[in-house]
Each structure stands twice: as C-alpha cells, then as structure tokens.
Design an enzyme around this catalytic site. Structure first.
Site, PDB file in Angstrom:
ATOM      1  N   GLU A 170      -7.445 -14.358  35.023  1.00 48.20           N
ATOM      2  CA  GLU A 170      -8.502 -13.862  34.263  1.00 48.20           C
ATOM      3  C   GLU A 170      -9.041 -15.092  33.777  1.00 48.20           C
ATOM      4  OE1 GLU A 170      -6.661 -11.293  31.432  1.00 48.20           O
ATOM      5  OE2 GLU A 170      -6.509  -9.674  33.094  1.00 48.20           O
ATOM      6  N   CYS A 190     -13.269 -19.701  29.045  1.00 49.80           N
ATOM      7  CA  CYS A 190     -11.645 -19.921  28.609  1.00 49.80           C
ATOM      8  C   CYS A 190     -11.194 -19.699  30.007  1.00 49.80           C
ATOM      9  CB  CYS A 190     -11.068 -18.803  27.622  1.00 49.80           C
ATOM     10  SG  CYS A 190      -9.508 -19.069  27.546  1.00 49.80           S
ATOM     11  N   CYS A 226       2.505 -17.735  33.660  1.00 48.82           N
ATOM     12  CA  CYS A 226       2.929 -18.919  32.974  1.00 48.82           C
ATOM     13  C   CYS A 226       4.157 -19.216  32.839  1.00 48.82           C
ATOM     14  CB  CYS A 226       2.314 -19.152  31.784  1.00 48.82           C
ATOM     15  SG  CYS A 226       2.550 -20.453  30.475  1.00 48.82           S
ATOM     16  N   CYS A 239       6.212 -18.335  25.698  1.00 50.97           N
ATOM     17  CA  CYS A 239       6.026 -17.943  24.435  1.00 50.97           C
ATOM     18  C   CYS A 239       6.118 -16.463  24.131  1.00 50.97           C
ATOM     19  CB  CYS A 239       4.534 -18.414  23.968  1.00 50.97           C
ATOM     20  SG  CYS A 239       4.200 -20.261  24.441  1.00 50.97           S
ATOM     21  N   CYS A 257       2.970 -14.085  23.422  1.00 49.14           N
ATOM     22  CA  CYS A 257       1.744 -14.111  24.738  1.00 49.14           C
ATOM     23  C   CYS A 257       2.204 -12.959  25.816  1.00 49.14           C
ATOM     24  CB  CYS A 257       1.908 -15.431  25.202  1.00 49.14           C
ATOM     25  SG  CYS A 257       0.636 -15.675  26.452  1.00 49.14           S
ATOM     26  N   CYS A 302      -6.870 -14.365  22.442  1.00 52.90           N
ATOM     27  CA  CYS A 302      -5.960 -15.237  22.767  1.00 52.90           C
ATOM     28  C   CYS A 302      -4.550 -14.689  22.839  1.00 52.90           C
ATOM     29  CB  CYS A 302      -6.157 -16.265  21.602  1.00 52.90           C
ATOM     30  SG  CYS A 302      -4.875 -17.489  21.776  1.00 52.90           S
TER      31      CYS A 302
HETATM   32  S1  SF4 Z   1       0.666 -19.190  25.092  1.00 52.55           S
HETATM   33 FE1  SF4 Z   1       0.955 -17.940  26.898  1.00 52.55          FE
HETATM   34  S2  SF4 Z   1      -0.144 -18.978  28.471  1.00 52.55           S
HETATM   35 FE2  SF4 Z   1      -0.020 -20.464  26.705  1.00 52.55          FE
HETATM   36  S3  SF4 Z   1       1.655 -21.568  27.242  1.00 52.55           S
HETATM   37 FE3  SF4 Z   1       2.596 -19.925  26.018  1.00 52.55          FE
HETATM   38  S4  SF4 Z   1       3.209 -18.287  27.571  1.00 52.55           S
HETATM   39 FE4  SF4 Z   1       2.014 -19.898  28.577  1.00 52.55          FE
END
Ligand code: SF4
Length: 371
Positions: free
Chosen positions: A98, A111, A118, A122, A125, A344
């Site tokens: 995306e 963006c 990923c 996190c 996220c 975000c």
């Molecule tokens: S916020 Fe999401 S995309 Fe960004 S580094 Fe952490 S897990 Fe990865």
C-alpha cells in the site's frame, strides 16, 4: 528464505542517471542521451517509447530488448473523506503493497512502502502483524511513486503532481538499506524528479547498525520512531528495543550527519495510560536535545482488534503543551485517512479483501537483529 526477488531483465527504473550513462556507453550508444531519457521517464512522464522523439531508434530498441520497462500496477484505490487516497500497488510477482497520497495546503506527499510487510513487529502496528514477505527492489520503490504519478496524470484534471516522499509505509526502510538508498538517489536526481533533500523523509524504528552507516546515505530528513522515553515501555511497543535500547539508539543517532536536516524528528505515538503521563514528559526532556529535536505526536489510531486506546483530545493537547512549555519544537499530527485505514500504523495489504493471497503458502520472515 530469500527476502529479495530475482528478475529476468533488469528494470530501467532501477538505474541512477550515472548508471544509465555507463550502460549506454558500454553498449556503444550515445552516453549524453541518458539525460534526455531521464526527462522522458521522470519529468515528462511519458511511458510510450515511440514518443521519445529525441531518442534514437537504436537506444529505444535496446531498452525494449534488454530492460523491463513495466511499472507496478495500481489495482485498487480508496479515497478518504479528508482527501487522502490509499493505493494498492501490485508488483510483477503478484505481491502488493500500500502507498498513500496525503494532501496538504502546499504539497502532496506520498507515503511509500519499502518492504512487503515488516519484520520489526511493533505491537501497535497493523503492518507488523503481517511479518516480512520480502524486500522491495529499488525500481519497485521508485515504481510506486511513478505508478501513482501516472494514475494522477490519468485521473485528475489539474495535473496534480506528487511533491514529497515519506518512507513511512509498510516496512523498515533501513532493513532494506541498499534498495532504499538507490531509490532515494533516483528520486533526488535533478534531471529527473529532482526532489530536494528537504522533500524526502526517512523514518526508522531504530536499526542501530544501519543508522551508524548512514554517512553514505543521501542527505534527507530523518525521523526516528521513538514512542517511549523509558526502555520498558519502548520494549513493550517495539521489540527492536530489546536489541537496541535507548542508550544504544541515542549513541548511534549522535553519529548521524545532520546536513540538510538540522533537527531529527522523533515520532511519538501517544497511547492512553501507557506513554501519555507526566513521567513520560520528564523522560523525553532528559533524553532529547532541544536544539536538534522536533517531537511529532501521533495520537494512536485504532485498528480492528488493536489492544491500545487513543487518549482523549484534552490529554493530547495537555501532552503537547507541556512539551512546548519546556522549549521543544512539538507538533501533533492531524490524523488523515482513518476511515480507509490509511493512517499511520494502519497499513496492511488488502489481500484478504481482494482474495489474492493464500496465507497458508506464505511464511513470514523472522528478523534476527545483528549485535
Ligand atoms: S511501525 Fe509497523 S511498519 Fe513501521 S517498523 Fe514497526 S512494524 Fe514495521
């Protein structure tokens, strides 16, 4: 498991201007034509090679024979009430990412994603729940920008153009250092898109070994996803903090050459009852150098099944005002695109919705953090 893909033919969008000059020269073709080719690709944005009127037939034929000239395909887009538009972009192997176009008064920022999924994981996220599928190649990173540029050219009447880039989409850009670096060099090339160093922002979760080698990265704005001023809370939000805690992170940040960017931006996702307390303000005051820092508060965006909560508006205002009182440059990011999950931390490929992804056949790449 490989996190890079192999191509039958290299993409023309992977070449920097110097690499294109070298290629033409190596084929006995006119080296100076590289500048004009860049103009057609990036300034005029004409994909039909037969219209490249000042480029010799020999060069155009060479490109057709030896390069992949395709761009990623926009297969879906959704418009938020606030004008933010999310694009689902398909790569040549069928993987999708995306990318989000965010309008503001005087700019249109894209963006961009740097990886499919990923590995950082996190906990706040949505992308982090996917795991990492693979790195994007330099041409796929450039390709997102070009695919959306062409979409805008074809679908808007006023010739709207993208003006800024933030590496804040899916993925940790410094985990895909070489491809992101190559793409950034292409974005900044004067003969092409010519985006200045102030118009590109790279955001990292804090991969210390890569931050330490940023001396060879083009001078762009740097944002660090900080999100907590205390190690225990940061580890809860970002498992990477176990490998690279705040002390190691800030030792590395001190070595980042502050060229164009006099300040580093610290992203701070504000979460109710977790990192929105007086002691968090005290912690930030101890940790950050006021003259070299800017704090960007991002009120947490809920997503389906998320375990955290957004603070009340009065708490968000209080938190910012306390930091301003202490002399910090501090902003609160206006949430954009929340109704289409484009805000975000909310990006996640829409495979399920589009029925394009058989999850049972994919295995997420688990990241090992080198010490
Ligand atoms: S916020 Fe999401 S995309 Fe960004 S580094 Fe952490 S897990 Fe990865």
């Amino acid at each position: 498991m490989s996190i890079n893909i192999k191509l039958e033919k290299p993409s023309l969008y992977a070449l920097s201007l110097n690499e294109l000059r070298d290629y033409l020269s190596s084929q006995g073709l006119a080296k100076f034509a590289a500048d004009q080719v860049y103009q057609w690709m990036y300034k005029i944005q004409e994909r039909d090679l037969s219209k490249w009127s000042n480029i010799s037939k020999k060069i155009r034929e060479d490109f057709e024979n030896n390069f992949d000239l395709s761009l990623p395909t926009v297969i879906w887009n959704g418009l938020s009430k606030d004008g933010t538009r999310k694009f689902l972009v398909k790569m040549r192997d069928g993987q999708t990412v995306e990318t989000v176009a965010i309008p503001a008064k005087d700019r249109l920022t894209l963006c961009i994603s740097s990886q499919v999924g990923c590995a950082i994981g996190c906990t706040f996220c949505h992308t982090g729940t996917m795991g990492l599928k693979r790195n994007l190649l330099a041409d796929e990173i450039v390709g997102q920008f070009m695919a959306v540029s062409h979409w805008l050219k074809d679908n808007t009447e006023d010739g709207t153009r993208l003006s800024n880039i933030v590496f804040m989409g899916q993925g940790e850009p410094l985990h895909n250092y070489d491809n992101v670096r190559s793409a950034t060099i292409i974005f900044m090339e004067d003969k092409g898109l010519g985006l200045s160093q102030r118009k590109i922002t790279l955001s990292t979760s804090g991969l210390v070994p890569q931050i330490e080698k940023m001396w060879d990265f083009p001078p762009v704005n740097i944002a660090i996803s900080l999100h907590a001023a205390h190690n225990d809370i940061r580890t809860e939000l970002m498992p990477i903090n176990k490998a690279y805690d705040l002390e190691r992170l800030f030792n590395a940040i001190k070595k980042v050459p502050l060229k164009a960017y006099r300040r580093i931006t610290y992203e701070y996702i504000l979460i109710a009852d977790l990192n929105d307390r007086q002691e968090d303000i005290d912690g930030l005051t101890d940790l950050l150098e006021k003259s070299k820092s800017k704090i960007n508060i991002i009120p947490y965006n809920d997503f389906p099944d998320s375990k955290f909560k957004r603070p009340s508006n009065s708490k968000i205002i209080w938190f910012q005002e306390e930091l301003l009182k202490r002399g910090f440059v501090c902003t609160t990011r206006t949430t954009k695109g929340q109704d289409i999950l484009a805000a975000c931390g909310q990006l996640k490929s829409e495979y399920d919705k589009l029925n394009l992804w058989d999850q049972s056949k994919s295995k997420a790449f688990e990241m090992q953090f080198p010490q």
